[in-house]
Structures are given as structure tokens and as C-alpha cells.
Design an enzyme around this catalytic site. Structure first.
Site, mmCIF file in Angstrom:
data_model
loop_
_atom_site.group_PDB
_atom_site.id
_atom_site.type_symbol
_atom_site.label_atom_id
_atom_site.label_comp_id
_atom_site.label_asym_id
_atom_site.label_seq_id
_atom_site.Cartn_x
_atom_site.Cartn_y
_atom_site.Cartn_z
ATOM 1 C CG HIS A 175 -2.008 -1.071 1.126
ATOM 2 N ND1 HIS A 175 -2.470 -1.616 -0.054
ATOM 3 C CD2 HIS A 175 -2.687 -1.719 2.120
ATOM 4 C CE1 HIS A 175 -3.383 -2.545 0.201
ATOM 5 N NE2 HIS A 175 -3.529 -2.631 1.510
ATOM 6 C CG HIS A 224 -7.850 -0.795 2.036
ATOM 7 N ND1 HIS A 224 -8.204 -1.435 3.205
ATOM 8 C CD2 HIS A 224 -7.050 -1.655 1.368
ATOM 9 C CE1 HIS A 224 -7.615 -2.623 3.259
ATOM 10 N NE2 HIS A 224 -6.921 -2.785 2.137
ATOM 11 C CD GLN A 274 -7.277 -8.680 -2.705
ATOM 12 O OE1 GLN A 274 -6.653 -8.880 -3.740
ATOM 13 N NE2 GLN A 274 -7.281 -9.537 -1.710
ATOM 14 C CD GLU A 279 -8.405 -4.037 -0.873
ATOM 15 O OE1 GLU A 279 -7.229 -3.767 -1.202
ATOM 16 O OE2 GLU A 279 -8.690 -4.937 -0.045
#
Length: 344
Positions: A107, A177, A280, A307
Site C-alpha cells: 500500500h 480501502h 480484491q 478494492e
């Protein structure tokens, strides 16, 4: 009734910088966003009976977002997901990044976009947030200017538009996120949620949570979510983390419907449309030491993330969608989360 945006002071960082909260009001759904990390802090959604619940995990103060090891609610970058060994090669040059997740970079590094104060600007019914990352920040090349624009329809569709430019070639993979629980952020599991993801293939991981490079068909595996699946019916696979994967959801650049997560008892659902090739899906297996709104201790498997992004570690896999942004080009991504209520 049109949606309007209300700005209030949320608090100050440990360095004394003011952090503002922007709240979209006037529609069926109420959403609040910070200019720190572009964090979504609250999403109030009605159920079938009209009862509002805050379905987004978050913190009550700036200090929570400054720590925020689970990356709750924020935009992560320069590169969302893991980069194997915290290194990559590009145009004949090797780059070394911070190791902040086991043996890998995750990240964007130790600070990344998620712990930066962005410049906020209200433009009618849109919120524009801008951050310029200097050349070499967290080991990444190029000065990168990123803009994230949030907008919300009266009916409950949240659009997130991302654009970015760079002065040098660099990998760039952005995503939001946020963690969701359709019963409310303080509930302790999501096993009664139903998930459908329109993906024929996925991105499996090795023991270090790095993609193997294969893109297998999901047919006949627990990863097949093409028809609606109650997470509790696959509880063992959920708790093992086997469903926490990037799903290959279609062509880059084309806005397409990729998923629905619903909660039958309340009727609440989230539909996702995105221009990204990957989604994701993550059920918070590694959630730990996170005390959120109202002092709630957030637990593993009590929330999920959607995500939208390029595949993890794509900079190190030539068969994955390109993640390199070059000078003269503009990174573009659009994701739409539609919050609604199922009838019946």
C-alpha cells in the site's frame, strides 16, 4: 432533493495540521470523507424499514487515521497491494522500497498516500482532493500529482474518479480501502452476507501473499463466486483466507458491473462498477488492534473490502495488466459503489 456538501473541522494531526470532514447530505445515503488520506469515515444507509445504519468502519478522531494499520477507509498508493520483496525493475533500473508487510512492500510504504493531508475543494456537489507526491517519496520515482473526486447521487451511487500524472515513469495502482458491514460497522461478522463477483479467473497467492503469476479458472473451486454465495456456507474457506483474492473482472478502461454484496435480513446491498481489471475481495482476516468508532474493537471476518485495482505485484509480472504510468499520459480510474435496498 439535490445532494449538498457540508465542511466541518474534524481535528488536527499530531503536527498541528487541520483535518476537515466533508459530508454529502440530502439523498437516501449520507457519506462523510476526510481530506486526510481521502478517508471515507461514515456511510449511512437505510434498511427495508427505513432504519439507518453506518455500514462503514472508521475512527472517531484524526489519531485513529494517523495510525490506521488496517488502512480503514483510505485511498492507498502509490501502489495498492503488495510488491514482492519491496523491489522492482523498470527501464533497466532497479528500485528498492520500504519493507512494511512481512518481506514485502504494501500500500505504498510506511506512509503512502493514506497518511497524507490532501488539498480539498468543494465543487458544487463534488469533492475534489489533490495530493502531489514528490520525486523519490517512499522510494518511488517521479513527482506524481493525484486527484480523487467523490460524488454522490440522491439515489445512493458513490462515484470515485481518480486521475494522476507523473514527471518520470513509475508504477501507480490506486484504490479505496473501505471496510463494510451491511448490518452496521459494530457488528461482529459478515458470514450472513451474500456475495456475487463476475469473474471467470482469479489471482492466486503464494505463502508470502504474492501472486504466483498464474490466472486460473475459478470453475469447481471455492473461489467461484459467479452465482450468489452466502459466506457462511464457505466459512472454512473464508477463515483460511482462501476467498481473499483479486478477481479478474474484465477489460481495463471499460466501466462494468462486477459485484454485488447483500445482506438478506436488512435488504442492504452494494453494487460495484469499475473501469479496473481487478477486484480484491477481502474479509479482514488480518484485522488486529483496531479500535474504531464508539470504542468498537474491530475483529477479523467482521467486515469486507471491495478494492478495485490492477492486480497485486503487477509491476513484477509481465502477463498482468500494465501498472506503469509514464510522463505525458494520465492515469484514469472510475469506480461506482451503489448502496441500495432489496425489496421483498
Amino acid at each position: 432533493m439535490p445532494v449538498s456538501i457540508k465542511k466541518v473541522l474534524f481535528g488536527k494531526t499530531k503536527d498541528g495540521m487541520e483535518v476537515n470532514r466533508y459530508t454529502f447530505e440530502g439523498g437516501k445515503v449520507v457519506i462523510s470523507v476526510l481530506d486526510f488520506g481521502c478517508a471515507i469515515t461514515n456511510i449511512l444507509v437505510p434498511d427495508r424499514k427505513g432504519n439507518l445504519a453506518d455500514i462503514s468502519l472508521g475512527y472517531d478522531d484524526v489519531a485513529g487515521y494517523e495510525k490506521n494499520f488496517p488502512y480503514i477507509g483510505v485511498v492507498v498508493g502509490r501502489v495498492a497491494g503488495r510488491i514482492a520483496g519491496g523491489k522492482f525493475s523498470m527501464d533497466g533500473k532497479d528500485y528498492k522500497l520500504a519493507i512494511n508487510n512481512g518481506p514485502n512492500n504494501i500500500h505504498g510504504g510506511a506512509t503512502g498516500f493514506s497518511r497524507r493531508l490532501w488539498a480539498g475543494e468543494v465543487m458544487g456537489d463534488k469533492l475534489k482532493l489533490t495530493y502531489t507526491s514528490p520525486d523519490g517519496e517512499e522510494g518511488f520515482p517521479g513527482e506524481v500529482t493525484t486527484t480523487v473526486v467523490y460524488s454522490l447521487t440522491p439515489e445512493g451511487a458513490l462515484t470515485i474518479d481518480y486521475t494522476a500524472t507523473t514527471t518520470k515513469p513509475c508504477p501507480l495502482v490506486l484504490t479505496n480501502h473501505s471496510y463494510f458491514n451491511l448490518k452496521g460497522h459494530a457488528d461482529d461478522d459478515v458470514l450472513d452476507h451474500v456475495v456475487q463477483i463476475n469473474a471467470d479467473t482469479c489471482v492466486p497467492l503464494n505463502e508470502d501473499l504474492i501472486p504466483t503469476g498464474d490466472l486460473p479458472d475459478v470453475s469447481g473451486t471455492p473461489n467461484d463466486l459467479r452465482t450468489p454465495v452466502k459466506l457462511g456456507d464457505r466459512e472454512e474457506q473464508v477463515r483460511l483466507g482462501n476467498i481473499d483474492l483479486t478477481y479478474c473482472v474484465g477489460n481495463e478502461g471499460e466501466l462494468k458491473y462486477v459485484s454485488r454484496v447483500s445482506h438478506p435480513a436488512t435488504g442492504r446491498y452494494i453494487d460495484t462498477h469499475t473501469t479496473e481489471p481487478g477486484l480484491q475481495f477481502y474479509t479482514a482476516k488480518y484485522m488486529a488492534d483496531a479500535v474504531g468508532k464508539g470504542g468498537k474493537e474491530y475483529k477479523p471476518f467482521a467486515s469486507f473490502c471491495l478494492e478495485t485495482q490492477r492486480y497485486p505485484d503487477s509491476v513484477n509480472h509481465s502477463n498482468f495488466p500494465n501498472s506503469i504510468l509514464r510522463p505525458g499520459y494520465t492515469y484514469r480510474q472510475t469506480t461506482v459503489f451503489t448502496f441500495g435496498v432489496l425489496q421483498g
